[in-house]
Design an enzyme around this catalytic site. Structure first.
Site, PDB file in Angstrom:
ATOM      1  N   SER A   1     -31.764 -36.073  26.824  1.00 48.14           N
ATOM      2  CA  SER A   1     -30.897 -36.979  27.577  1.00 48.14           C
ATOM      3  C   SER A   1     -30.919 -38.385  26.957  1.00 48.14           C
ATOM      4  CB  SER A   1     -31.353 -37.015  29.047  1.00 48.14           C
ATOM      5  OG  SER A   1     -30.709 -38.027  29.740  1.00 48.14           O
TER       6      SER A   1
ATOM      7  N   LYS B   1     -34.037 -41.902  32.379  1.00 50.88           N
ATOM      8  CA  LYS B   1     -33.253 -40.658  32.288  1.00 50.88           C
ATOM      9  C   LYS B   1     -33.770 -39.515  33.164  1.00 50.88           C
ATOM     10  CE  LYS B   1     -30.190 -41.146  30.286  1.00 50.88           C
ATOM     11  NZ  LYS B   1     -29.094 -41.974  30.859  1.00 50.88           N
ATOM     12  N   THR B   2     -34.548 -39.839  34.151  1.00 50.72           N
ATOM     13  CA  THR B   2     -35.072 -38.767  35.000  1.00 50.72           C
ATOM     14  C   THR B   2     -34.351 -38.691  36.352  1.00 50.72           C
ATOM     15  OG1 THR B   2     -36.772 -40.271  35.790  1.00 50.72           O
ATOM     16  CG2 THR B   2     -37.392 -38.807  33.987  1.00 50.72           C
ATOM     17  N   GLY B   3     -33.342 -39.539  36.535  1.00 45.65           N
ATOM     18  CA  GLY B   3     -32.615 -39.535  37.807  1.00 45.65           C
ATOM     19  C   GLY B   3     -33.022 -40.701  38.702  1.00 45.65           C
TER      20      GLY B   3
ATOM     21  N   LYS C   1     -24.214 -41.978  34.176  1.00 47.28           N
ATOM     22  CA  LYS C   1     -25.256 -41.176  34.841  1.00 47.28           C
ATOM     23  C   LYS C   1     -24.687 -39.782  35.081  1.00 47.28           C
ATOM     24  CE  LYS C   1     -27.808 -44.808  35.098  1.00 47.28           C
ATOM     25  NZ  LYS C   1     -29.066 -45.004  34.409  1.00 47.28           N
ATOM     26  N   GLY C   2     -25.241 -38.812  34.390  1.00 48.43           N
ATOM     27  CA  GLY C   2     -24.702 -37.448  34.470  1.00 48.43           C
ATOM     28  C   GLY C   2     -23.587 -37.298  33.453  1.00 48.43           C
ATOM     29  N   ARG C   3     -23.903 -37.632  32.205  1.00 45.36           N
ATOM     30  CA  ARG C   3     -22.894 -37.548  31.131  1.00 45.36           C
ATOM     31  C   ARG C   3     -22.568 -36.101  30.794  1.00 45.36           C
ATOM     32  NH1 ARG C   3     -25.882 -41.976  28.774  1.00 45.36           N
ATOM     33  NH2 ARG C   3     -24.515 -43.801  28.662  1.00 45.36           N
ATOM     34  N   LYS C   4     -21.389 -35.932  30.205  1.00 42.57           N
ATOM     35  CA  LYS C   4     -21.043 -34.583  29.728  1.00 42.57           C
ATOM     36  C   LYS C   4     -21.412 -34.511  28.239  1.00 42.57           C
ATOM     37  CE  LYS C   4     -18.072 -33.349  33.309  1.00 42.57           C
ATOM     38  NZ  LYS C   4     -19.054 -33.289  34.377  1.00 42.57           N
ATOM     39  N   TYR C   5     -22.295 -33.593  27.903  1.00 40.43           N
ATOM     40  CA  TYR C   5     -22.603 -33.345  26.490  1.00 40.43           C
ATOM     41  C   TYR C   5     -22.993 -31.887  26.318  1.00 40.43           C
ATOM     42  CZ  TYR C   5     -27.148 -34.919  28.436  1.00 40.43           C
ATOM     43  OH  TYR C   5     -28.246 -35.121  29.230  1.00 40.43           O
TER      44      TYR C   5
HETATM   45  P1  A3P Z   1     -27.772 -37.428  31.942  1.00 41.31           P
HETATM   46  O1  A3P Z   1     -26.675 -38.449  31.944  1.00 41.31           O
HETATM   47  O2  A3P Z   1     -28.365 -37.220  30.597  1.00 41.31           O
HETATM   48  O3  A3P Z   1     -27.351 -36.117  32.568  1.00 41.31           O
HETATM   49  P2  A3P Z   1     -31.572 -42.484  35.120  1.00 41.31           P
HETATM   50  O4  A3P Z   1     -30.791 -42.900  36.299  1.00 41.31           O
HETATM   51  O5  A3P Z   1     -33.040 -42.485  35.365  1.00 41.31           O
HETATM   52  O6  A3P Z   1     -31.166 -43.216  33.882  1.00 41.31           O
HETATM   53  O7  A3P Z   1     -31.247 -40.953  34.846  1.00 41.31           O
HETATM   54  C1  A3P Z   1     -29.983 -40.513  34.451  1.00 41.31           C
HETATM   55  C2  A3P Z   1     -30.000 -39.018  34.682  1.00 41.31           C
HETATM   56  O8  A3P Z   1     -30.034 -38.767  36.077  1.00 41.31           O
HETATM   57  C3  A3P Z   1     -28.779 -38.291  34.210  1.00 41.31           C
HETATM   58  O9  A3P Z   1     -28.968 -37.973  32.852  1.00 41.31           O
HETATM   59  C4  A3P Z   1     -28.713 -37.083  35.145  1.00 41.31           C
HETATM   60  O10 A3P Z   1     -29.121 -35.886  34.529  1.00 41.31           O
HETATM   61  C5  A3P Z   1     -29.739 -37.401  36.236  1.00 41.31           C
HETATM   62  N1  A3P Z   1     -29.253 -37.228  37.607  1.00 41.31           N
HETATM   63  C6  A3P Z   1     -29.969 -36.639  38.593  1.00 41.31           C
HETATM   64  N2  A3P Z   1     -29.260 -36.615  39.736  1.00 41.31           N
HETATM   65  C7  A3P Z   1     -28.067 -37.192  39.462  1.00 41.31           C
HETATM   66  C8  A3P Z   1     -26.912 -37.442  40.248  1.00 41.31           C
HETATM   67  N3  A3P Z   1     -26.868 -37.075  41.529  1.00 41.31           N
HETATM   68  N4  A3P Z   1     -25.850 -38.034  39.655  1.00 41.31           N
HETATM   69  C9  A3P Z   1     -25.910 -38.393  38.331  1.00 41.31           C
HETATM   70  N5  A3P Z   1     -26.982 -38.190  37.539  1.00 41.31           N
HETATM   71  C10 A3P Z   1     -28.055 -37.593  38.087  1.00 41.31           C
END
Ligand code: A3P
Length: 354
Positions: free
Chosen positions: A185, A89-91, A308-312
């Protein structure tokens, strides 16, 4: 001592071992007794349970081993020289997919169920062995950087040892996000997967629950998955037991999320990627709808998937305060550790400390 494969190919080893035994029998009081290998193995692993996992190495990494390999074994494969180990969850997915925009970067082929992540080291695929892992990397000579990314390697205690045994030279990338955001996250991730605990309890309830609470035990697994990977210093210390500090690369995940291009440019220089493709700003575009940067490929925007990049709901300040106090001692240890090894300090950590 050497291993069985060498004995099989080395007659001098047999001679030496035999004579060593005669010597010990003659000149020491040691009593020797023959027991079947299976029983011997059981006794050994009772004494050393931590060594039960078979450790795979790269058979072509040692010139002496190379000469002894069967003629059917070739050494023309290539293995990852960079591993993004997490935490989750760090991107990590964004980092991998943006790095792969560079023509000299590649990663593994996908595997069923875990998609882009091989989850090899410390996971159930590991017992499939070296060949299984090796066959997941199909490279060309244009590829100077071969990346594997598995985000739960970071806090799995057995993984640093396993990776360093097979890939001792590989660079290890660790993304450091404010652990408070990471914990939230992960909670939201589990909630969207309909995890019973995450859908029953609010994050405030989960993180302020004390051990005397009736539901403490049953909620503890989720709480620990939210918190433990964020105890960064503890986890990093383990990586430093197996890798020299120069092989660990830290990325400020909060800054990467807000503005990835400069971070990718720095990283590309560290990885000595060709400067012909260093202007990442030209290849990424902020997408308002997604709320994140997305790749720009042949004029088309390609964002990461919905998971990735959920809305909450943004994190309430009350929850941030609860989590901040839980992570405070760990953040202070991280600050000291990064300072000690002269790594740069992520902006979120500087703000936390000051
Ligand atoms: P959230 O969905 O909670 O926002 P990982 O890939 O390690 O599982 O991490 C997922 C997280 O990547 C997402 O958590 C989001 O915050 C972060 N992230 C950083 N850059 C992103 C991007 N360009 N597009 C989507 N998510 C991104």
């Amino acid at each position: 001592m050497t291993h069985q494969q060498n004995y099989g190919n080395d007659r001098l080893a047999h001679y030496t071992f035999h004579n060593l035994l005669i010597f010990a029998k003659c000149w020491t009081n040691l009593k020797f007794k023959w027991i079947p290998p299976k029983i011997m193995a059981e006794k050994y692993f009772q004494k050393h349970p931590e060594q039960k996992t078979m450790i795979y190495t790269d058979p072509c990494s040692d010139a002496r081993h190379k000469k002894m390999l069967s003629i059917n074994v070739t050494c023309d494969y290539r293995l990852p020289n960079v591993i993004i180990v997490g935490p989750q969850k760090t991107g990590t997915s964004a980092l991998l997919s943006f790095l792969k925009l560079h023509p000299n970067v590649t990663s593994n082929i996908n595997v069923e169920k875990s998609f882009e992540e091989l989850q090899f080291f410390g996971g159930f695929h590991y017992e499939k062995g070296f060949e299984w892992y090796k066959n997941k990397f199909i490279t060309t000579k244009e590829h100077s950087i071969i990346i594997e990314k598995t985000a739960n390697y970071f806090d799995n205690p057995v993984v640093p040892d396993l990776i360093s045994s097979m890939l001792p030279e590989t660079k290890i990338i660790i993304l450091l996000m404010d652990p408070v955001d990471r914990a939230y996250s992960w909670f939201q991730h589990m909630k969207s997967h309909n995890d019973t605990i995450a859908t029953t309890y609010s994050p405030e309830e989960l993180f302020s629950m004390t051990p005397d609470h009736l539901d403490f035990e049953k909620t503890n697994r989720l709480r620990q998955r939210c918190l433990k990977p964020g105890y960064y210093a503890e986890n990093i210390d383990r990586w430093l037991d197996y890798f020299p500090p120069s092989q660990l690369i830290f990325i400020d995940a909060n800054s990467f999320r807000l503005n990835p291009a400069p971070i990718l440019e720095d990283l590309a220089m560290t990885l000595e990627l060709s400067p012909l493709f260093l202007n990442y700003a030209e290849h990424l575009k902020y997408n308002k709808e997604k709320g994140f940067y997305c790749a720009l490929i042949n004029g088309k925007i390609k964002c990461l998937g919905a998971s990735k990049g959920r809305k909450y709901m943004p994190m309430p300040n009350s929850l941030r305060a609860i989590l901040n106090s839980q992570f405070a001692p760990f953040n202070r240890s991280l600050y000291k550790l990064l300072k000690r090894y002269k790594y740069s300090i992520p902006e979120w950590l500087t703000n936390f400390i000051s």
